[in-house]
Design a protein around this motif. Structure first.
Motif, PDB file in Angstrom:
ATOM      1  N   GLY A   1       0.814  -1.215   0.000  1.00 37.00           N
ATOM      2  CA  GLY A   1       0.000   0.000   0.000  1.00 37.00           C
ATOM      3  C   GLY A   1       0.846   1.263   0.000  1.00 37.00           C
ATOM      4  N   LEU A   2       1.898   1.277   0.792  1.00 36.34           N
ATOM      5  CA  LEU A   2       2.772   2.455   0.824  1.00 36.34           C
ATOM      6  C   LEU A   2       3.526   2.615  -0.492  1.00 36.34           C
ATOM      7  N   ALA A   3       3.909   1.512  -1.108  1.00 43.76           N
ATOM      8  CA  ALA A   3       4.582   1.589  -2.404  1.00 43.76           C
ATOM      9  C   ALA A   3       3.648   2.167  -3.459  1.00 43.76           C
ATOM     10  N   MET A   4       2.380   1.779  -3.410  1.00 44.40           N
ATOM     11  CA  MET A   4       1.412   2.318  -4.372  1.00 44.40           C
ATOM     12  C   MET A   4       1.179   3.809  -4.132  1.00 44.40           C
ATOM     13  N   LEU A   5       1.100   4.217  -2.875  1.00 39.15           N
ATOM     14  CA  LEU A   5       0.940   5.645  -2.573  1.00 39.15           C
ATOM     15  C   LEU A   5       2.161   6.439  -3.033  1.00 39.15           C
ATOM     16  N   ARG A   6       3.339   5.863  -2.849  1.00 36.44           N
ATOM     17  CA  ARG A   6       4.553   6.557  -3.251  1.00 36.44           C
ATOM     18  C   ARG A   6       4.637   6.682  -4.773  1.00 36.44           C
ATOM     19  N   SER A   7       4.254   5.628  -5.492  1.00 36.58           N
ATOM     20  CA  SER A   7       4.325   5.684  -6.945  1.00 36.58           C
ATOM     21  C   SER A   7       3.313   6.681  -7.519  1.00 36.58           C
ATOM     22  N   ALA A   8       2.218   6.923  -6.804  1.00 41.98           N
ATOM     23  CA  ALA A   8       1.230   7.910  -7.233  1.00 41.98           C
ATOM     24  C   ALA A   8       1.569   9.305  -6.714  1.00 41.98           C
ATOM     25  N   GLN A   9       2.708   9.425  -6.044  1.00 42.72           N
ATOM     26  CA  GLN A   9       3.186  10.677  -5.447  1.00 42.72           C
ATOM     27  C   GLN A   9       2.173  11.265  -4.476  1.00 42.72           C
ATOM     28  N   LEU A  10       1.596  10.398  -3.657  1.00 37.18           N
ATOM     29  CA  LEU A  10       0.687  10.822  -2.599  1.00 37.18           C
ATOM     30  C   LEU A  10       1.361  10.588  -1.258  1.00 37.18           C
ATOM     31  N   LEU A  11       0.994  11.391  -0.289  1.00 34.15           N
ATOM     32  CA  LEU A  11       1.530  11.218   1.055  1.00 34.15           C
ATOM     33  C   LEU A  11       0.455  10.644   1.955  1.00 34.15           C
ATOM     34  N   THR A  12       0.865   9.935   2.986  1.00 35.13           N
ATOM     35  CA  THR A  12      -0.101   9.351   3.892  1.00 35.13           C
ATOM     36  C   THR A  12      -0.550  10.343   4.963  1.00 35.13           C
ATOM     37  N   ALA A  13       0.228  11.387   5.226  1.00 31.94           N
ATOM     38  CA  ALA A  13      -0.143  12.379   6.235  1.00 31.94           C
ATOM     39  C   ALA A  13       0.673  13.649   5.991  1.00 31.94           C
ATOM     40  N   GLY A  14       0.232  14.727   6.554  1.00 33.26           N
ATOM     41  CA  GLY A  14       0.993  15.962   6.463  1.00 33.26           C
ATOM     42  C   GLY A  14       0.611  16.773   5.245  1.00 33.26           C
ATOM     43  N   ILE A  15       1.512  17.659   4.857  1.00 32.84           N
ATOM     44  CA  ILE A  15       1.281  18.571   3.735  1.00 32.84           C
ATOM     45  C   ILE A  15       1.712  17.863   2.439  1.00 32.84           C
ATOM     46  N   PRO A  16       0.883  17.889   1.414  1.00 34.37           N
ATOM     47  CA  PRO A  16       1.264  17.267   0.151  1.00 34.37           C
ATOM     48  C   PRO A  16       2.478  17.935  -0.467  1.00 34.37           C
ATOM     49  N   ALA A  17       3.348  17.162  -1.069  1.00 34.33           N
ATOM     50  CA  ALA A  17       4.546  17.714  -1.723  1.00 34.33           C
ATOM     51  C   ALA A  17       4.164  18.174  -3.120  1.00 34.33           C
ATOM     52  N   TRP A  18       4.605  19.366  -3.490  1.00 29.93           N
ATOM     53  CA  TRP A  18       4.329  19.889  -4.833  1.00 29.93           C
ATOM     54  C   TRP A  18       5.365  19.329  -5.784  1.00 29.93           C
ATOM     55  N   PRO A  19       4.961  18.934  -6.964  1.00 25.72           N
ATOM     56  CA  PRO A  19       5.954  18.423  -7.938  1.00 25.72           C
ATOM     57  C   PRO A  19       6.939  19.523  -8.315  1.00 25.72           C
ATOM     58  N   SER A  20       8.167  19.145  -8.459  1.00 25.23           N
ATOM     59  CA  SER A  20       9.182  20.164  -8.791  1.00 25.23           C
ATOM     60  C   SER A  20       9.439  20.262 -10.275  1.00 25.23           C
TER      61      SER A  20
END
Length: 51
Positions: free
Chosen positions: A32-51
């Motif tokens: 599940g965490l690998a899928m979230l990472r590949s979709a560039q989603l975070l599990t908590a906190g502030i979303p990271a903006w694509p650079s």
């Protein structure tokens, strides 16, 4: 088979079931965490903006 050996095996079986459950949970959480990472989603906190 020695009756005392059957008791030892029977008492060891729940431990193996627990270990199998923990291993399955770790595998599914990792997937599940690998899928979230590949979709560039975070599990908590502030979303990271694509650079």
């Amino acid at each position: 088979m020695d009756p005392s050996l059957r008791v030892k095996i029977a008492s060891f079986r729940p431990l193996l079931n627990d270990a199998q459950g923990f291993a399955t949970a770790i595998l599914l959480i990792g997937l599940g965490l690998a899928m979230l990472r590949s979709a560039q989603l975070l599990t908590a906190g502030i979303p990271a903006w694509p650079s």
